[in-house]
Design a protein around this motif. Structure first.
Motif, PDB file in Angstrom:
ATOM      1  N   SER A 194       0.847  -1.189   0.000  1.00 55.44           N
ATOM      2  CA  SER A 194       0.000   0.000   0.000  1.00 55.44           C
ATOM      3  C   SER A 194       0.882   1.239   0.000  1.00 55.44           C
ATOM      4  O   SER A 194       2.040   1.211   0.441  1.00 55.44           O
ATOM      5  CB  SER A 194      -0.932   0.022   1.213  1.00 55.44           C
ATOM      6  OG  SER A 194      -0.195   0.145   2.418  1.00 55.44           O
ATOM      7  N   LEU A 195       0.323   2.329  -0.496  1.00 56.39           N
ATOM      8  CA  LEU A 195       1.015   3.615  -0.542  1.00 56.39           C
ATOM      9  C   LEU A 195       0.018   4.697  -0.165  1.00 56.39           C
ATOM     10  O   LEU A 195      -1.093   4.754  -0.708  1.00 56.39           O
ATOM     11  CB  LEU A 195       1.567   3.865  -1.943  1.00 56.39           C
ATOM     12  CG  LEU A 195       2.486   5.086  -2.125  1.00 56.39           C
ATOM     13  CD1 LEU A 195       3.718   4.966  -1.233  1.00 56.39           C
ATOM     14  CD2 LEU A 195       2.895   5.217  -3.588  1.00 56.39           C
ATOM     15  N   MET A 196       0.416   5.540   0.795  1.00 57.42           N
ATOM     16  CA  MET A 196      -0.459   6.588   1.297  1.00 57.42           C
ATOM     17  C   MET A 196       0.249   7.936   1.193  1.00 57.42           C
ATOM     18  O   MET A 196       1.436   8.044   1.452  1.00 57.42           O
ATOM     19  CB  MET A 196      -0.835   6.302   2.755  1.00 57.42           C
ATOM     20  CG  MET A 196      -1.777   7.332   3.384  1.00 57.42           C
ATOM     21  SD  MET A 196      -0.940   8.834   4.032  1.00 57.42           S
ATOM     22  CE  MET A 196       0.105   8.137   5.299  1.00 57.42           C
ATOM     23  N   PHE A 197      -0.507   8.970   0.785  1.00 56.30           N
ATOM     24  CA  PHE A 197      -0.018  10.342   0.770  1.00 56.30           C
ATOM     25  C   PHE A 197      -1.010  11.238   1.500  1.00 56.30           C
ATOM     26  O   PHE A 197      -2.224  11.167   1.251  1.00 56.30           O
ATOM     27  CB  PHE A 197       0.131  10.859  -0.666  1.00 56.30           C
ATOM     28  CG  PHE A 197       1.217  10.201  -1.450  1.00 56.30           C
ATOM     29  CD1 PHE A 197       2.529  10.638  -1.360  1.00 56.30           C
ATOM     30  CD2 PHE A 197       0.931   9.133  -2.284  1.00 56.30           C
ATOM     31  CE1 PHE A 197       3.526  10.016  -2.093  1.00 56.30           C
ATOM     32  CE2 PHE A 197       1.913   8.514  -3.019  1.00 56.30           C
ATOM     33  CZ  PHE A 197       3.224   8.963  -2.930  1.00 56.30           C
ATOM     34  N   LEU A 206      -6.973  23.521   2.785  1.00 59.79           N
ATOM     35  CA  LEU A 206      -7.279  22.367   1.950  1.00 59.79           C
ATOM     36  C   LEU A 206      -6.189  21.314   2.073  1.00 59.79           C
ATOM     37  O   LEU A 206      -4.998  21.641   1.995  1.00 59.79           O
ATOM     38  CB  LEU A 206      -7.416  22.820   0.495  1.00 59.79           C
ATOM     39  CG  LEU A 206      -8.193  21.913  -0.475  1.00 59.79           C
ATOM     40  CD1 LEU A 206      -9.645  21.788  -0.043  1.00 59.79           C
ATOM     41  CD2 LEU A 206      -8.109  22.506  -1.890  1.00 59.79           C
ATOM     42  N   ALA A 207      -6.619  20.064   2.258  1.00 56.66           N
ATOM     43  CA  ALA A 207      -5.679  18.942   2.323  1.00 56.66           C
ATOM     44  C   ALA A 207      -6.341  17.709   1.731  1.00 56.66           C
ATOM     45  O   ALA A 207      -7.568  17.557   1.758  1.00 56.66           O
ATOM     46  CB  ALA A 207      -5.242  18.675   3.759  1.00 56.66           C
ATOM     47  N   MET A 208      -5.508  16.817   1.204  1.00 53.53           N
ATOM     48  CA  MET A 208      -5.999  15.599   0.577  1.00 53.53           C
ATOM     49  C   MET A 208      -5.225  14.410   1.125  1.00 53.53           C
ATOM     50  O   MET A 208      -4.015  14.480   1.328  1.00 53.53           O
ATOM     51  CB  MET A 208      -5.837  15.676  -0.940  1.00 53.53           C
ATOM     52  CG  MET A 208      -6.308  14.426  -1.683  1.00 53.53           C
ATOM     53  SD  MET A 208      -6.242  14.633  -3.487  1.00 53.53           S
ATOM     54  CE  MET A 208      -4.468  14.839  -3.720  1.00 53.53           C
ATOM     55  N   ARG A 209      -5.944  13.319   1.357  1.00 56.88           N
ATOM     56  CA  ARG A 209      -5.312  12.070   1.779  1.00 56.88           C
ATOM     57  C   ARG A 209      -5.711  10.987   0.784  1.00 56.88           C
ATOM     58  O   ARG A 209      -6.898  10.765   0.536  1.00 56.88           O
ATOM     59  CB  ARG A 209      -5.754  11.685   3.186  1.00 56.88           C
ATOM     60  CG  ARG A 209      -4.904  10.589   3.810  1.00 56.88           C
ATOM     61  CD  ARG A 209      -5.321  10.325   5.251  1.00 56.88           C
ATOM     62  NE  ARG A 209      -4.390   9.426   5.935  1.00 56.88           N
ATOM     63  CZ  ARG A 209      -3.397   9.812   6.699  1.00 56.88           C
ATOM     64  NH1 ARG A 209      -3.183  11.117   6.891  1.00 56.88           N
ATOM     65  NH2 ARG A 209      -2.606   8.926   7.286  1.00 56.88           N
ATOM     66  N   VAL A 210      -4.715  10.338   0.194  1.00 57.74           N
ATOM     67  CA  VAL A 210      -4.929   9.335  -0.844  1.00 57.74           C
ATOM     68  C   VAL A 210      -4.214   8.054  -0.439  1.00 57.74           C
ATOM     69  O   VAL A 210      -3.064   8.096   0.009  1.00 57.74           O
ATOM     70  CB  VAL A 210      -4.403   9.809  -2.211  1.00 57.74           C
ATOM     71  CG1 VAL A 210      -4.689   8.766  -3.282  1.00 57.74           C
ATOM     72  CG2 VAL A 210      -5.002  11.143  -2.590  1.00 57.74           C
ATOM     73  N   VAL A 211      -4.889   6.932  -0.597  1.00 56.78           N
ATOM     74  CA  VAL A 211      -4.267   5.650  -0.312  1.00 56.78           C
ATOM     75  C   VAL A 211      -4.683   4.661  -1.395  1.00 56.78           C
ATOM     76  O   VAL A 211      -5.818   4.676  -1.872  1.00 56.78           O
ATOM     77  CB  VAL A 211      -4.664   5.127   1.087  1.00 56.78           C
ATOM     78  CG1 VAL A 211      -6.167   4.919   1.204  1.00 56.78           C
ATOM     79  CG2 VAL A 211      -3.937   3.830   1.417  1.00 56.78           C
TER      80      VAL A 211
END
Length: 876
Positions: A194-197, A206-211
């Motif tokens: 898995s890879l998370m940012f 504003l913020a974004m979390r992607v996995v």
């Protein structure tokens, strides 16, 4: 860097172990005293506000992200080992049942579940099953035991499992890569990655979390060479036609055929509009492509089975949501809208099932052709009538054949909830409005028991069957003109779909009477309705009997006028669910409480055909929960002891069963195959749901966690439970009870326990900062497969799944921004049986030439495996 593996004052393994169940003394207390051996506190949102689980007067267990990683948990069957109030019956990738406190009456998926699984704001449980969500970038898992009806509605009759994902963090970049490789002598290699940012897009705004993740679970069951059953019966009786036992499964033999691939991802976008308002947009996706389910046949060999078709399952689920949080001054506002969709298709071998019915009914009768019996088929080889040729799927009455079936489901759910909450010195309160529209099933339907030559099932041979010869003869005689069905694949086609609507108003308030006493009152009023459509067709369209339309398929004119859709049957009801609790804080970090809650599982409409014994509609069943508990932290924050005792009274529990009116009628001791009597005999074979009686579930749960200084931690939990029926019930109408008081409820052990020990110490080995060791063990007691105590002379008997113990060992080396672990899962290679498959009529099938006295399916956990895990983090 704010990594989920960042070192804290409590060593990582200690924190993970001791936080796995319930939190203790706060991090602020550690900082104030300089102590480093306190238990970690985990805040939860179980009551839809942020608080410590130790402060909640009810049974709740929380598993943190660190704990999930330390356990090596990839799905709910892994972490539920350490939550004694939950039993997860796992059938395979994406197919499992979650049971809280033993509240289940059978393995069927056709009814509503007694327990729910939530992903953030929405329940992803429908008709008894849910996707097995991978534990990637999960903030915590919350297990809420007992009825949760006031805040979570009718999906939470006996408990709720909440999976809470990590949310975006403003002004902070973070990335993490996590991977795992494992395998064993009896399983193929498996991997997870898995890879998370977490990406800040606009400062303070504003913020974004992607996995994203991709997993492969290597198979561990072999489909080995074997032939079809050559005997079907009990006590030396063989009802199988003489031509059976010659076909084999050479086209489907495969090693490790229960592998699975899971691909998924998640995006959260947080917009902090100002100091008082924020909006979060979320999207979740997961696809599962798996082989057979995780079962083997002990009459074939260890981790081996014999099946005649490739088995597979494909599933996709998607969920999108928008949530708005606002500070109104006098209260906090949360408004959320979510849409969830889950689609699945599968193929499975059911040769043994079709053979059971053929063994019963695909035989010559003692009758010869008679003009008074124009709708019966004559066996050209013998000249005798075959009374039920629809079960003869081969080209002759005596010939062997293989069958497979396809499954299809299409579930969707749209929910909207708006709630206000406030916390004050005297009162805390929450009030909300909930709306849901959902659907489940597949109205387009699928054919069942399709005759093929095996393997992938593409070579369908129904066109050569006795069954089709009969149907074409029947409809030709009925219409008076020659009738053929060149596209028919099977004797049976069916489909069904249910639409649900629900509106609810709920509220809960806590009165802080003084520094020691708190009183909580709550309630939920809801109005829920459902519309059911279902149909069954044979070649030629809706079936008919005595010139009247079959109620399964609905009126022929109606279906012709509505593009084949069957009539709609409606049901619904309104209910109020109360809650009351009183807790007393008699010392620092010590509390006792008494709690009453009610849970309700919605009633519905059955797939009625003909005029069965049981009614078309079934009522809601109600569960009243009486609970007392004690929660404490002791040893100046080093230890924690919690204890809960409960009595749950289950009124009119719903039970899935076969309607007893399917056997043919007898007149003066002679079977009359043309006679049907409403509610008595001669009706179609069908599964129904009925309100079968009353039951009780009593239990005691104990949890202990302790930190022995800075290096050693240990913990254990235990739950004892008595789940039994309280009433006798006549399920056949013959005046004799088929179910009696004192029967154990199925699929749940009477006791369950877990224990673990962790050791850690600072180190400079290989650039790391801490070395740790953890061993964890879980015990699950024996359980029964079905409620009805049918013996081994029944084609679907009751089995007892034996108790089992699973132990793991893990070594870890961690630094500030990386870590590596070496582990062995299932140290003793325990063959842990979740349950035995029932309802497939295969127990009486034998292959005498190959020495297999029966056929059976044991659903088992993975065998012993060793592996390595590596994670690497970047960021602030």
């Amino acid at each position: 860097m704010n990594s989920p593996h960042k070192l804290i004052s409590l060593t990582p393994v200690a924190a993970a172990v001791t936080a796995a169940l319930c939190p203790g003394q706060s991090a602020e207390a550690q900082e104030a005293t300089g102590r480093t051996d306190f238990l970690e506190e985990i805040t939860v949102t179980a009551r839809k506000r942020t608080e410590s689980a130790q402060d909640i007067p009810s049974a709740i267990q929380a598993i943190s992200q660190e704990s999930l990683a330390t356990m090596g948990a990839k799905g709910m069957e892994d972490y539920s080992r350490f939550v004694p109030s939950i039993n997860v019956v796992s059938y395979g990738a994406g197919s499992s049942v979650v049971v809280f406190r033993g509240a289940i009456t059978g393995p069927s998926f056709i009814g509503q579940a007694t327990s729910s699984v939530y992903l953030d704001e929405i329940s992803v449980t429908q008709t008894g099953s849910q996707p097995n969500i991978r534990t990637v970038d999960i903030a915590r898992v919350e297990a809420l035991s007992g009825p949760q009806g006031t805040l979570y509605g009718s999906d939470a009759q006996a408990g709720t499992l909440r999976i809470v994902t990590n949310q975006p963090v403003l002004n902070e970049f973070e990335a993490m890569f996590d991977s795992e490789l494992r395998g064993g002598s009896q399983s193929d290699v498996s991997y997870r990655s898995s890879l998370m940012f977490n990406v800040p897009l606009v400062d303070d705004k504003l913020a974004m979390r992607v996995v994203g993740y991709k997993d492969h679970d290597g198979g561990y069951i072999d489909n080995v060479f074997g032939r079809t059953a050559d005997s079907y019966g009990f006590g030396g009786e063989n009802k199988a036609p003489s031509g059976w036992g010659t076909l084999d499964n050479s086209a489907s033999v495969k090693d490790r055929w229960n592998d699975a691939d899971v691909v998924g991802g998640r995006i959260h976008l947080l917009w902090n509009m100002n100091d008082r308002w924020s909006t979060t947009l979320s999207y979740h996706h997961q696809s599962t492509d798996s082989g057979a389910e995780n079962y083997y046949d002990p009459f074939v060999g260890d981790l081996e089975t014999v099946r005649f078709h490739h088995e597979w399952r494909k599933e996709d689920f998607n969920m999108a949501s928008i949530k708005v949080d606002g500070d109104l001054g006098f209260a906090q506002l949360v408004a959320a809208v979510s849409y969830y969709e889950r689609k699945a298709e599968s193929q499975f071998d059911n040769t043994n099932y079709a053979h059971y019915w053929a063994a019963q009914y695909c035989h010559d009768s003692s009758y010869t052709p008679n003009p008074a019996m124009p709708y019966y088929w004559t066996n050209p080889e013998t000249g005798y009538l075959v009374l039920f040729p629809v079960y003869c799927q081969g080209p002759t009455v005596e010939s062997d054949y293989l069958t497979k079936s396809a499954g299809k489901s299409d579930d969707d759910k749209l929910t909207a909830e708006i709630r206000l909450s406030s916390e004050g010195e005297t009162f805390d309160w929450i009030v909300g409005l909930y709306r849901e529209e959902s659907g489940n099933g597949a109205l387009e339907g699928t054919p069942f028991a399709v005759p093929t030559t095996g393997g992938d099932g593409s070579n369908e041979i129904y066109q050569n069957s006795v069954s089709l010869q009969y149907w074409e003869m029947y409809w030709s005689n009925y219409y008076g003109t020659p009738t053929t069905y060149p596209n028919a694949q099977a004797h049976w086609y069916s489909g069904g779909h249910t639409d649900w609507e629900q509106t609810a108003v709920f509220g809960e308030t806590t009165w802080h009477i003084n520094d020691q006493w708190d009183l909580t009152l709550g309630g939920r009023y809801f109005d829920r309705s459902n519309v059911r459509q279902t149909w069954v067709d044979h070649p030629g369209g809706p079936t008919w009997a005595d010139g009247e339309p079959d109620t399964t398929s609905g009126d022929r004119d109606y279906r012709v006028a509505n593009n084949g859709a069957p009539p709609k049957v409606s049901g619904g009801e309104t209910q109020f669910i109360p809650k009351i609790s009183l807790n007393y804080n008699f010392a620092d970090n010590k509390m006792v409480y008494a709690l009453y809650t009610r849970g309700l599982r919605q009633g519905g409409v059955n797939n009625i055909r003909g005029e069965p014994f049981f009614p078309r509609a079934y009522e809601s069943d109600i569960m009243d929960n009486y609970e007392v508990g004690y929660k404490s932290t002791f040893g100046q924050g080093r230890g924690r002891f919690n204890m809960t005792a409960y009595n749950m009274v289950w009124d009119k529990y719903q039970l899935s069963l076969v309607d007893p009116t399917d056997p043919p009628c007898e007149v003066n001791g002679v079977i009359d195959y043309e006679l049907s009597i409403a509610g008595v005999c001669g009706q179609p074979y069908q599964n129904l749901i009925a309100n079968a009686g009353n039951a009780h579930i009593d239990g005691v749960n104990v949890e202990v966690d302790y930190a022995l200084g800075e290096n050693w931690t240990l913990g254990m939990n235990y739950e004892w439970m008595e789940a039994e029926t309280d009433t006798d019930q006549d399920l056949t109408g013959d005046g004799e009870p088929d179910l009696v008081a004192g029967l154990r409820l199925p699929l749940v052990p009477s006791s369950k326990a877990a224990w673990w020990v962790g050791y850690s110490k600072p180190t400079q080995m290989f650039g790391g900062t801490e070395f740790s060791v953890r061993t964890q063990w879980s015990y699950t007691g024996d359980s029964l497969t079905i409620l009805d105590p049918r013996g081994l002379e029944d084609p679907n008997p009751q089995f007892k799944s034996p108790s089992y113990v699973i132990g793991d060992l893990r070594f870890s080396l961690d630094a500030e921004d990386w870590g590596v672990s070496f582990f062995i899962n299932n140290l003793t290679d325990e063959r842990a049986v979740y349950t035995t498959g029932t309802g497939t009529f295969e127990w009486g099938a034998a292959q005498t030439a190959e020495g297999r006295a029966h056929h059976s399916t044991l659903y088992v956990a993975r065998p012993r495996e060793a592996g390595v895990r590596f994670w690497k983090g970047w960021g602030e």
